[in-house]
Motif scaffolding. Sequence first.
Motif, PDB file in Angstrom:
ATOM      1  N   ALA A 192       0.814  -1.214   0.000  1.00  0.00           N
ATOM      2  CA  ALA A 192       0.000   0.000   0.000  1.00  0.00           C
ATOM      3  C   ALA A 192       0.847   1.263   0.000  1.00  0.00           C
ATOM      4  CB  ALA A 192      -0.928  -0.001   1.212  1.00  0.00           C
ATOM      5  N   SER A 193       2.032   1.187   0.589  1.00  0.00           N
ATOM      6  CA  SER A 193       2.948   2.324   0.616  1.00  0.00           C
ATOM      7  C   SER A 193       4.358   1.769   0.684  1.00  0.00           C
ATOM      8  CB  SER A 193       2.670   3.218   1.829  1.00  0.00           C
ATOM      9  OG  SER A 193       3.552   4.318   1.868  1.00  0.00           O
ATOM     10  N   GLN A 194       5.230   2.205  -0.224  1.00  0.00           N
ATOM     11  CA  GLN A 194       6.598   1.699  -0.212  1.00  0.00           C
ATOM     12  C   GLN A 194       7.540   2.682  -0.885  1.00  0.00           C
ATOM     13  OE1 GLN A 194       5.138  -1.450  -3.642  1.00  0.00           O
ATOM     14  NE2 GLN A 194       6.702  -2.127  -2.245  1.00  0.00           N
ATOM     15  N   THR A 195       8.757   2.756  -0.334  1.00  0.00           N
ATOM     16  CA  THR A 195       9.773   3.662  -0.845  1.00  0.00           C
ATOM     17  C   THR A 195      11.139   3.019  -0.671  1.00  0.00           C
ATOM     18  OG1 THR A 195       8.420   5.544  -0.094  1.00  0.00           O
ATOM     19  CG2 THR A 195      10.692   6.008  -0.761  1.00  0.00           C
ATOM     20  N   GLN A 196      11.654   2.404  -1.733  1.00  0.00           N
ATOM     21  CA  GLN A 196      12.996   1.826  -1.664  1.00  0.00           C
ATOM     22  C   GLN A 196      14.044   2.910  -1.957  1.00  0.00           C
ATOM     23  OE1 GLN A 196      10.808   0.103  -4.181  1.00  0.00           O
ATOM     24  NE2 GLN A 196       9.853  -0.758  -2.378  1.00  0.00           N
ATOM     25  N   PHE A 197      15.289   2.622  -1.617  1.00  0.00           N
ATOM     26  CA  PHE A 197      16.305   3.655  -1.780  1.00  0.00           C
ATOM     27  C   PHE A 197      17.577   3.169  -2.459  1.00  0.00           C
ATOM     28  CE2 PHE A 197      17.029   1.695   2.336  1.00  0.00           C
ATOM     29  CZ  PHE A 197      18.400   1.497   2.376  1.00  0.00           C
ATOM     30  N   GLU A 368     -17.566   5.253  11.422  1.00  0.00           N
ATOM     31  CA  GLU A 368     -17.885   5.857  10.129  1.00  0.00           C
ATOM     32  C   GLU A 368     -16.630   6.258   9.358  1.00  0.00           C
ATOM     33  OE1 GLU A 368     -20.500   9.151  10.637  1.00  0.00           O
ATOM     34  OE2 GLU A 368     -22.201   7.922  11.285  1.00  0.00           O
ATOM     35  N   GLY A 369     -16.684   6.090   8.024  1.00  0.00           N
ATOM     36  CA  GLY A 369     -15.640   6.599   7.152  1.00  0.00           C
ATOM     37  C   GLY A 369     -14.933   5.566   6.303  1.00  0.00           C
ATOM     38  N   TRP A 370     -15.299   4.283   6.421  1.00  0.00           N
ATOM     39  CA  TRP A 370     -14.546   3.235   5.747  1.00  0.00           C
ATOM     40  C   TRP A 370     -14.857   3.142   4.251  1.00  0.00           C
ATOM     41  CZ3 TRP A 370     -10.572   0.361   7.553  1.00  0.00           C
ATOM     42  CH2 TRP A 370     -10.326   0.422   8.928  1.00  0.00           C
ATOM     43  N   GLU A 371     -15.855   3.838   3.778  1.00  0.00           N
ATOM     44  CA  GLU A 371     -16.244   3.683   2.375  1.00  0.00           C
ATOM     45  C   GLU A 371     -15.152   4.118   1.402  1.00  0.00           C
ATOM     46  OE1 GLU A 371     -19.725   2.976   4.600  1.00  0.00           O
ATOM     47  OE2 GLU A 371     -18.283   4.614   4.769  1.00  0.00           O
ATOM     48  N   ASP A 372     -14.417   5.164   1.715  1.00  0.00           N
ATOM     49  CA  ASP A 372     -13.340   5.609   0.811  1.00  0.00           C
ATOM     50  C   ASP A 372     -12.128   6.075   1.618  1.00  0.00           C
ATOM     51  OD1 ASP A 372     -14.320   7.977   1.812  1.00  0.00           O
ATOM     52  OD2 ASP A 372     -14.242   9.051  -0.090  1.00  0.00           O
ATOM     53  N   TRP A 373     -11.732   5.229   2.571  1.00  0.00           N
ATOM     54  CA  TRP A 373     -10.673   5.593   3.503  1.00  0.00           C
ATOM     55  C   TRP A 373      -9.291   5.471   2.900  1.00  0.00           C
ATOM     56  CZ3 TRP A 373      -6.938   2.060   5.386  1.00  0.00           C
ATOM     57  CH2 TRP A 373      -7.102   0.743   4.922  1.00  0.00           C
ATOM     58  N   PHE A 374      -9.124   4.620   1.903  1.00  0.00           N
ATOM     59  CA  PHE A 374      -7.784   4.267   1.452  1.00  0.00           C
ATOM     60  C   PHE A 374      -7.448   4.893   0.098  1.00  0.00           C
ATOM     61  CE2 PHE A 374      -5.109   1.302  -1.069  1.00  0.00           C
ATOM     62  CZ  PHE A 374      -3.926   1.500  -0.385  1.00  0.00           C
ATOM     63  N   GLY A 375      -6.223   5.429   0.010  1.00  0.00           N
ATOM     64  CA  GLY A 375      -5.684   5.866  -1.271  1.00  0.00           C
ATOM     65  C   GLY A 375      -6.187   7.194  -1.777  1.00  0.00           C
ATOM     66  N   LYS A 376      -6.946   7.934  -0.962  1.00  0.00           N
ATOM     67  CA  LYS A 376      -7.510   9.215  -1.417  1.00  0.00           C
ATOM     68  C   LYS A 376      -6.733  10.412  -0.890  1.00  0.00           C
ATOM     69  CE  LYS A 376     -10.948   6.981  -3.328  1.00  0.00           C
ATOM     70  NZ  LYS A 376     -10.687   5.625  -2.804  1.00  0.00           N
ATOM     71  N   SER A 377      -5.708  10.173  -0.073  1.00  0.00           N
ATOM     72  CA  SER A 377      -4.913  11.247   0.524  1.00  0.00           C
ATOM     73  C   SER A 377      -5.807  12.251   1.239  1.00  0.00           C
ATOM     74  CB  SER A 377      -4.062  11.963  -0.536  1.00  0.00           C
ATOM     75  OG  SER A 377      -3.071  12.772   0.066  1.00  0.00           O
ATOM     76  N   LYS A 378      -6.771  11.715   1.972  1.00  0.00           N
ATOM     77  CA  LYS A 378      -7.690  12.561   2.735  1.00  0.00           C
ATOM     78  C   LYS A 378      -7.084  12.868   4.105  1.00  0.00           C
ATOM     79  CE  LYS A 378     -12.053  11.482   2.741  1.00  0.00           C
ATOM     80  NZ  LYS A 378     -13.301  10.681   2.842  1.00  0.00           N
ATOM     81  N   ASP A 379      -7.087  14.131   4.452  1.00  0.00           N
ATOM     82  CA  ASP A 379      -6.559  14.520   5.759  1.00  0.00           C
ATOM     83  C   ASP A 379      -7.546  14.145   6.865  1.00  0.00           C
ATOM     84  OD1 ASP A 379      -5.116  15.597   7.791  1.00  0.00           O
ATOM     85  OD2 ASP A 379      -5.487  17.678   7.292  1.00  0.00           O
ATOM     86  N   TYR A 380      -8.806  14.449   6.681  1.00  0.00           N
ATOM     87  CA  TYR A 380      -9.831  14.218   7.692  1.00  0.00           C
ATOM     88  C   TYR A 380     -10.609  12.962   7.307  1.00  0.00           C
ATOM     89  CZ  TYR A 380     -12.874  15.800  11.515  1.00  0.00           C
ATOM     90  OH  TYR A 380     -13.546  15.920  12.711  1.00  0.00           O
ATOM     91  N   VAL A 381     -10.167  11.802   7.800  1.00  0.00           N
ATOM     92  CA  VAL A 381     -10.747  10.531   7.384  1.00  0.00           C
ATOM     93  C   VAL A 381     -11.722  10.002   8.431  1.00  0.00           C
ATOM     94  CG1 VAL A 381     -10.210   8.259   6.441  1.00  0.00           C
ATOM     95  CG2 VAL A 381      -8.516  10.081   6.310  1.00  0.00           C
ATOM     96  N   PHE A 382     -11.236   9.746   9.639  1.00  0.00           N
ATOM     97  CA  PHE A 382     -12.036   9.217  10.727  1.00  0.00           C
ATOM     98  C   PHE A 382     -11.994  10.183  11.903  1.00  0.00           C
ATOM     99  CE2 PHE A 382     -10.093   5.421   8.654  1.00  0.00           C
ATOM    100  CZ  PHE A 382     -11.253   4.833   8.157  1.00  0.00           C
ATOM    101  N   ASP A 383     -13.060  10.143  12.731  1.00  0.00           N
ATOM    102  CA  ASP A 383     -12.991  10.900  13.985  1.00  0.00           C
ATOM    103  C   ASP A 383     -12.766   9.986  15.182  1.00  0.00           C
ATOM    104  OD1 ASP A 383     -15.445   9.707  14.473  1.00  0.00           O
ATOM    105  OD2 ASP A 383     -16.595  11.572  14.439  1.00  0.00           O
ATOM    106  N   PHE A 384     -12.760   8.653  14.962  1.00  0.00           N
ATOM    107  CA  PHE A 384     -12.462   7.661  15.995  1.00  0.00           C
ATOM    108  C   PHE A 384     -13.476   7.682  17.138  1.00  0.00           C
ATOM    109  CE2 PHE A 384      -8.594   9.485  14.152  1.00  0.00           C
ATOM    110  CZ  PHE A 384      -8.118   8.385  13.455  1.00  0.00           C
TER     111      PHE A 384
END
Length: 711
Positions: A192-197, A368-384
């Motif tokens: 889901a996220s990776q950065t080799q060097f 609430e919030g799981w419908e489009d939680w991943f890969g959208k670079s959303k700052d405000y995703v969940f309020d927990f």
Amino acid sequence: MRKLLYIFTCLLLSYKAIAGELNSPNGNFKLKFSLENGKPTYQLDYKNQAIILPSTLGFELVKAQDLLDNFELIAENTDSFDESWKPVWGERSEIRNQYNELLVALNQKGTERKINIRFRLFDDGLGFRYEFPQQDNLQYFVIQSENTQFAMAGDHTAFWIPGDFDTQEYNYNKSRLSEIRSLMQEAITPNASQTQFSPTGVQTSLMMKTDNNLYINLHEAALIDYSCMHLELDDVNFIFQSHLTPDVLGHMAYMQAPTQSPWRTVIASDQAADILQSTLTLNLNEPCAYEDTEWIKPVKYIGVWWEMISGMSSWAYTDLPAVKLGETDYNKTEPNGTHGATNENVRRYIDFAAEHGFDQVLVEGWNEGWEDWFGKSKDYVFDFLTPYPDFDVEALNEYAHSKGVKLMMHHETSGSTRNYERHMDQAYQFMVDHGYNAVKSGYVGNMIPRGETHYGQWMVNHYQYALTKAADYKIMVNAHEAVRPTGLSRTYPNLVGNESARGTEYESFGGNNPDHTTILPFTRLIGGPMDYTPGIFETDISQYNPNNTSYVRSTLARQLALYVTMYSPLQMAADLPQTYEKYMDAFQFIKDVPVDWQETVILEAEPGDYITYARKDKASENWFVGRTNDEEARTSKINFHFLTPGKKYIATVYADQKDAHYKDNPKAYQIKQYQVNSKSKLNQYCAPGGGYAISIMEVTDTSTLKGLKKL
């Protein structure tokens, strides 16, 4: 006379600079420190064999003269230390912390900047760190590169994963150091996220074996307010150099004296078991930071999780294409019918936990919030804080507590750590108000602030903030996708688990290599426990989700063994209750096995091949044995010398049948009972991808031994 004395003093200092030596308490290790043309250099031997050849130390700085050379020795001190301490939880109830120490104080001529290097030599290896004392000429500084070298004495065999600033979730590779470059591209699998060097960059904890059968492990300890260290290999000369995780500007660490780096560690032995038994990483961390630790308890749990991982159910309540937190009325939306965190489903898990003695039930996808939680670079995703309409927080917690069970909270940040910190106090208070005392946190996806990575200094500080903030609310933390552990659980024992490696969930995403669990204890677990989530009995994922053709590369018997070999004070029975109900005889081992230990013994060990542990329950005289095996069929040969002489026990052996195989026949297991004592021996067959588990219960009524075969 004064001039002659001055010349003698200079010669003495020069001698010390090139001949500073330190031995380990048992004399097996020898450290040599020197200044080679003003460059700090160290080397390490074990039983007169080179572990680390002469290797240089120092830093490149941003917009300042480097701290690499032109040093002079201004002081040299040695010391010894020996104590024993009791961890809040662990693989043993008491740990000895014994070392000899060498502190060298250096001054860089011309700049008059000072740096100390502290070496601690234990019977299991070396730890060293850089210390920057308070001084006028070095106050605020930025590290461009830490040039710590680990020069190997040959083309060793290594167990490695690609160097990456965002993930450790790779299968391990076994190869010569000289082969890493040619294998790197194939070793990098999607995440889901990776950065080799680097084509020769690898991660710690790095395990190696020499042609002379020496075992060497490189890692770090006490990673605080600094970026995570990787290793970049010069594959011509077999020299590793530290490669820190940069920030968005390419800077490695921001420092203010007085301060220090994490410890750099070298564990070595001619016995593989000694690597697994090492306490060096824990001992290099500070003592417990909390006066009150009564609220920190090891946990055995189940959860609404594997059904989501397999694709049988979903985290999301609806199938909306997009949601905006606080502006979507879920009470007016159509449920998708696959949501897992429902009142009815969670009660079923609570009932199962209560019936079989589990402490907690993890529930993911409750908020609430799981419908489009991943890969959208959303700052405000969940309020927990805000549950879906079909998850009644108050009622479910009341129901769980009425049955002696707690719910375990889940906080998925989706990488938006700024949002998590924004809500953290409210989220932790919400847990306290509703009876939660443990949280599984997640960091899936690219980081926000954008440009940061999972293992940089900024994120290391975030994980530390979340952990210590949780302690304010007496909450235990199990952090997934966080930086790999470095023994901080000694100082902050509410860090009861981490993921930080490729866990069981990947069995549903295409599979882990069969030898994976024979390597992880030598690598990932060197820094601390892992929430590996074992206990999968239905290894054919299509039985839960016809669209998922993955399978678990393990026999059922080895799934039991993992509760002993994959140490954690936080152990999950990860499969579904309805599956366990089909195999209650095997499930009995999961019910019986503890999560906190008085003593640990390694009976067999070879990285990449097999590991056999024996552990003694902290609360009784009972022992438990676990064996994890690679893809080759093998026969394990152990004796029971660890048992108390003169006492008698019943050993229940959960093992592979002769025709078991992780791929073709994973559920072929057998259960046998024997009477055993400290003189007993066992030869036990282990299938490909298999293993065995043994519960060894002390017998006080010898009549219970009647009819049982003696080993």
